[in-house]
Design an enzyme around this catalytic site. Structure first.
Site, PDB file in Angstrom:
ATOM      1  N   GLU A  54       2.449   4.904  -4.242  1.00 52.58           N
ATOM      2  CA  GLU A  54       2.630   5.770  -5.112  1.00 52.58           C
ATOM      3  C   GLU A  54       3.865   6.438  -5.206  1.00 52.58           C
ATOM      4  O   GLU A  54       4.301   6.592  -6.583  1.00 52.58           O
ATOM      5  CB  GLU A  54       1.434   6.756  -5.257  1.00 52.58           C
ATOM      6  N   ASP A  98      -8.983   3.838  -2.119  1.00 56.20           N
ATOM      7  CA  ASP A  98      -9.917   4.270  -1.067  1.00 56.20           C
ATOM      8  C   ASP A  98     -11.119   4.808  -1.546  1.00 56.20           C
ATOM      9  O   ASP A  98     -11.307   6.094  -1.567  1.00 56.20           O
ATOM     10  CB  ASP A  98      -9.105   5.096  -0.087  1.00 56.20           C
ATOM     11  N   ASP A 101       0.855  -1.146  -0.098  1.00 59.96           N
ATOM     12  CA  ASP A 101      -0.055  -0.103  -0.034  1.00 59.96           C
ATOM     13  C   ASP A 101       0.823   1.314   0.074  1.00 59.96           C
ATOM     14  O   ASP A 101       1.993   0.937   0.284  1.00 59.96           O
ATOM     15  CB  ASP A 101      -0.883  -0.076   1.195  1.00 59.96           C
TER      16      ASP A 101
HETATM   17  C1  GLC Z   1      -4.579   3.372   3.059  1.00 54.27           C
HETATM   18  C2  GLC Z   1      -5.112   2.151   2.119  1.00 54.27           C
HETATM   19  C3  GLC Z   1      -6.323   1.286   2.948  1.00 54.27           C
HETATM   20  C4  GLC Z   1      -5.507   0.874   4.249  1.00 54.27           C
HETATM   21  C5  GLC Z   1      -5.151   2.162   4.983  1.00 54.27           C
HETATM   22  C6  GLC Z   1      -4.166   1.893   6.188  1.00 54.27           C
HETATM   23  O1  GLC Z   1      -5.611   4.193   3.071  1.00 54.27           O
HETATM   24  O2  GLC Z   1      -5.533   2.357   0.678  1.00 54.27           O
HETATM   25  O3  GLC Z   1      -6.556   0.321   2.191  1.00 54.27           O
HETATM   26  O4  GLC Z   1      -6.555   0.112   5.118  1.00 54.27           O
HETATM   27  O5  GLC Z   1      -4.186   2.856   4.356  1.00 54.27           O
HETATM   28  O6  GLC Z   1      -3.138   0.796   6.060  1.00 54.27           O
END
Ligand code: GLC
Length: 800
Positions: A410, A485, A407
């Protein structure tokens, strides 16, 4: 109409006349008097690469997107010099290069129709801001042309009339038409006059696409640096365009383990261990199938990657093992940011070995993420990727974690304004040092690749399972992905549907959304409708931010729980069908989800449809995306279809109203299809599969169906130990014939097929299996048109 002169005034420069031409086997160089070089490579008869340089020299040829396994070679190549053009002819394409201005026109070699026409063609602008050229291409938008692809854009499936940007961006709670978001896949498909082609602009800088938005008759694309370097991919079938693009940028390196196609449950965050166990136990208690449980950032010690919070998870190895015994595979999140902490092993190693990204003037790139101030590994450095892969030893080999979720890659930084690295950050780029402007869009891809390497190394011979949020073209080789998200709204259900289809059209089939929505909370109805769609996405996971209430299947009351259970069960029944579709995707590059336009591009009714799609080859899915619906109108593509729920037969090519109360959603099966089904299991491998159900949908005519199977994990299938069955159905007025062809050496666990014959227009009185007559009464079960036969039959005749 903007003229060249107007653009020139705005600082654009254009190639002028060709002064030399040079051919080296399949690479042709055309050089202009003002030092522009167009290098054309014939990749295949239907794939041509165009590369432009404004200085007559090219940088080293290097791409993260193009796979070394891409097919190359053509059947025919001829180059001819005519009065006005150079003419390149392959078996599929004819390409004219204008001698005066270097513009390119491309025609179908068979019927000579114009497919692609350079409007201004290649041009560029010197940019002081970027210290290089902005490279541009513009083409004429043809009459009635439509555009598809471009990754995860949350916009109408048909991109016509819109303008987009590719710059991988953390986009919490994005909305319809937010641009750019998490992924950069600079590939689109154009469709006009029934013919389809694709353009893959392999440039990792910030790229832009305009599909007849600024100027109605022009489609253009440009980048803030790098080369004008694009691949023209011809169909004329859209399926072939997408398949060829997928071939170029790579199919997944292996089939997914079957369990990864099961249902996944996630939340930010399940902790401590007792909470995890409570959730998994509830699944088993309610008999709602589930294969994977996720640990979000709170499992770590102060959000330090590769550590565990010992208070919440005192003995991860034991827990992971216990979960596994109950059929749950544990998947953990790993982010790129490494906490600056001199007592933290990973940080120390990174520092000692100089693995972290640096600013242009030397200091480390520092940015705030969950753990506070972090440094970031330069995943574009192969040494760093190896190091990173090695970090997974404990998680995978010792603790037994089965999948990793990447995650924030980017990369996302919690500082405004740009929420990512500054442009000056340096990257190795596999030995081609560059700034972040060039490496940004591939950073997440290279992180996922390094993670993939780690899982492969320490999980071997199990197949690795990685999920990534950020992606560039080609990322599908290593990992699955989700759409980031999203929000628990009906609009987002629409977005999820479009995004999954669009990703599939962009070569990336292993995709799904956060079911129910990540931000905010769905009501039961929305959750149920989302599950109904989600079970038809290759990656099927509920995830939520957790701060607006719980989002497990049973949180919305009994009625909803029953609906959710029913659809997850359907997913598990359809696993052999989905697995077979994956096999097709892996072998042929054909997307698992097929938007109607891809399914039938000749029918213009499909060009602006967004909602309906074909799951695999033979199941039409149309989600309900509005509240309080009792059904919906949808377009049934041409051909004949059976309503999955009541077997009612309808002919397509028209809009129909389909009833779909909350416990249902419109599903249709293509006539002639043979749909394989497993029994319902609580997790993959729970039961020994002794029998596979084949739902046979009668057709007057012919249809082929497939059933792929193997050990469901491991690599033996690459050595021939798979089982591929082709079913050839032929239906006549008073007879139905199914011939089976078998390939591969894998002996499947099941011994029989239970055939459910649907829509047979005659009373069955006689059956022949491999030319021997069988008494129908003796083989039929349940008193209806169901019979059980040996799996290895070669021909089955069902007669009046
Ligand atoms: C980001 C991710 C989400 C995750 C969060 C905490 O927002 O996109 O899926 O739960 O981070 O790690």
């Amino acid at each position: 109409m903007i003229t060249n002169t107007e653009l020139e005034l705005k600082g654009n420069q254009f190639p002028n006349h060709i002064v030399s031409y040079n051919k080296n086997i399949d690479v042709l160089d055309f050089r202009t008097e003002n030092d522009v070089t167009l290098q054309i490579t014939i990749v295949r008869d239907s794939v041509i690469r165009f590369r432009y340089s404004t200085t007559s020299n090219f940088d080293k040829d290097f791409s993260y997107a193009i796979t070394k396994y891409a097919s190359t070679g053509y059947n025919y190549l001829d180059i001819e010099e005519a009065a006005e053009d150079y003419i390149i002819t392959t078996q599929k394409l004819i390409c004219h290069i204008n001698k005066i201005n270097l513009k390119v026109n491309i025609y179908d070699a068979k019927d000579k129709t114009l497919i692609s026409h350079d409007e201004l063609g290649f041009h560029w602008e010197e940019s002081y801001e970027f210290g290089g050229d902005i490279v541009k291409m513009s083409k004429t938008s043809q009459d009635g042309e439509s555009y598809y692809g471009l990754g995860d854009k949350p916009s109408h499936l048909n991109l016509k009339g819109k303008r987009f940007e590719n710059w991988v961006t953390d986009s919490y709670a994005y909305g319809k038409d937010t641009d750019p978001i998490y992924k950069a896949i600079p590939f689109y498909t154009g469709l006009h006059h029934g013919k389809s082609y694709g353009i893959f602009f392999d440039n990792t800088f910030r790229t832009f696409f305009d599909f007849a938005h600024e100027r109605k008759n022009v489609t253009s694309f440009w980048a803030q640096g790098g080369e004008m370097n694009y691949y023209f991919i011809y169909g004329p079938k859209m399926t072939d365009v997408v398949a060829n693009y997928t071939d170029l940028t790579g199919k997944p390196h292996q089939l997914p383990a079957l369990w990864t196609l099961g249902y996944h449950q996630c939340k930010w965050s399940y902790y401590p261990e007792s909470k995890v166990k409570e959730v998994t136990a509830k699944f088993r208690e309610l008999q709602i199938p589930c294969d994977a449980i996720y640990l979000d950032i709170d499992y770590m010690e102060g959000f330090r990657c590769f550590t565990w919070n010992k208070e919440y998870f005192p003995d991860p190895k034991r827990m992971v093992q216990e979960l596994l015994e109950d059929g749950f595979k544990t998947i953990v999140i790993i982010d790129p940011g490494i906490k600056i902490d001199k007592d933290y092993e990973v940080f120390k190693e990174g520092l000692e070995n100089d693995y972290f990204c640096r600013r242009a003037d030397g200091p480390y790139m520092k940015g705030k993420v969950w753990p506070g101030e972090c440094y970031f590994p330069d995943f574009t450095n192969p040494k760093v990727r190896d190091w990173w892969a090695g970090l997974f030893k404990e998680l995978i080999e010792d603790i037994g974690v089965k999948g990793v979720w990447n995650d924030m890659n980017e990369p996302a930084i919690m500082e405004v304004p740009n929420k990512t690295f500054p442009d000056d950050v340096r990257h190795d780029y596999d030995g081609n040092p560059c700034s972040h402007r060039k490496a940004h869009n591939v950073y997440g891809m290279q992180m996922a690749r390094a993670t993939y390497q780690g899982l492969k190394k320490f999980g071997y011979p199990k197949r690795p399972f990685v999920i990534t949020r950020a992606a560039y073209a080609g990322t599908q080789r290593y990992t699955s992905s989700w759409t980031g998200d999203n929000i628990a709204t009906w609009e987002h259900l629409w977005i999820a549907n479009v995004q999954a289809q669009r990703m599939a059209l962009s070569g990336f089939s292993f995709i799904g959304s956060d079911i129910g929505g990540f931000a905010e909370q769905p009501n039961g109805e929305l959750y149920a409708r989302w599950i109904q769609l989600g079970v038809f996405h290759p990656f099927c996971r509920t995830h939520s931010s957790g701060d607006h209430g719980e989002q497990e299947p049973w949180m919305f009351g009994e009625e909803i729980t029953a609906v959710v259970k029913k659809f997850i069960e359907l997913r598990y029944q359809l696993l052999p069908y989905l697995y077979t579709s994956f096999w097709h995707y892996l072998n042929e590059g054909t997307p698992i989800l097929k938007s109607l336009v891809l399914y039938d591009q000749e029918d213009i009714q499909t060009h602006y449809r967004t909602d309906e799609f074909i799951f695999g080859d033979q199941i039409l899915v149309c989600p309900i995306i509005e509240a309080n619906s009792k059904g919906r109108r949808l377009y049934l593509p041409k051909g004949n279809w059976y309503n999955y729920w009541n077997n009612k037969f309808s002919s397509g090519g028209k809009e129909v109203w389909v009833e779909a109360d909350l416990d249902s959603m419109p599903l249709f099966i293509k006539e002639g299809a043979i749909i394989p089904k497993y029994p319902i299991q609580q997790y993959v491998g729970e039961k020994e599969i002794n029998e596979v159900v084949l739902e046979v949908y009668y057709k007057k005519g012919k249809e082929n169906s497939f059933l792929y199977d193997d050990a469901h994990d491991g690599y033996d299938y690459t050595k021939g130990r798979f089982s591929l069955r082709t079913f050839k159905l032929t239906g006549k007025t008073n007879e139905l014939i199914i011939q089976q062809h078998k390939a591969g050496t894998f002996i499947t666990g099941y011994k029989t097929f239970k055939l459910k014959l649907i829509g047979i227009p005659f009373n069955i009185s006689k059956i022949q299996i491999d030319n021997e007559e069988i008494d129908f009464e003796a083989v039929k079960v349940n008193g209806d048109n169901t019979l059980i036969i040996d799996k290895d039959f070669t021909s089955l005749h069902i007669m009046q």
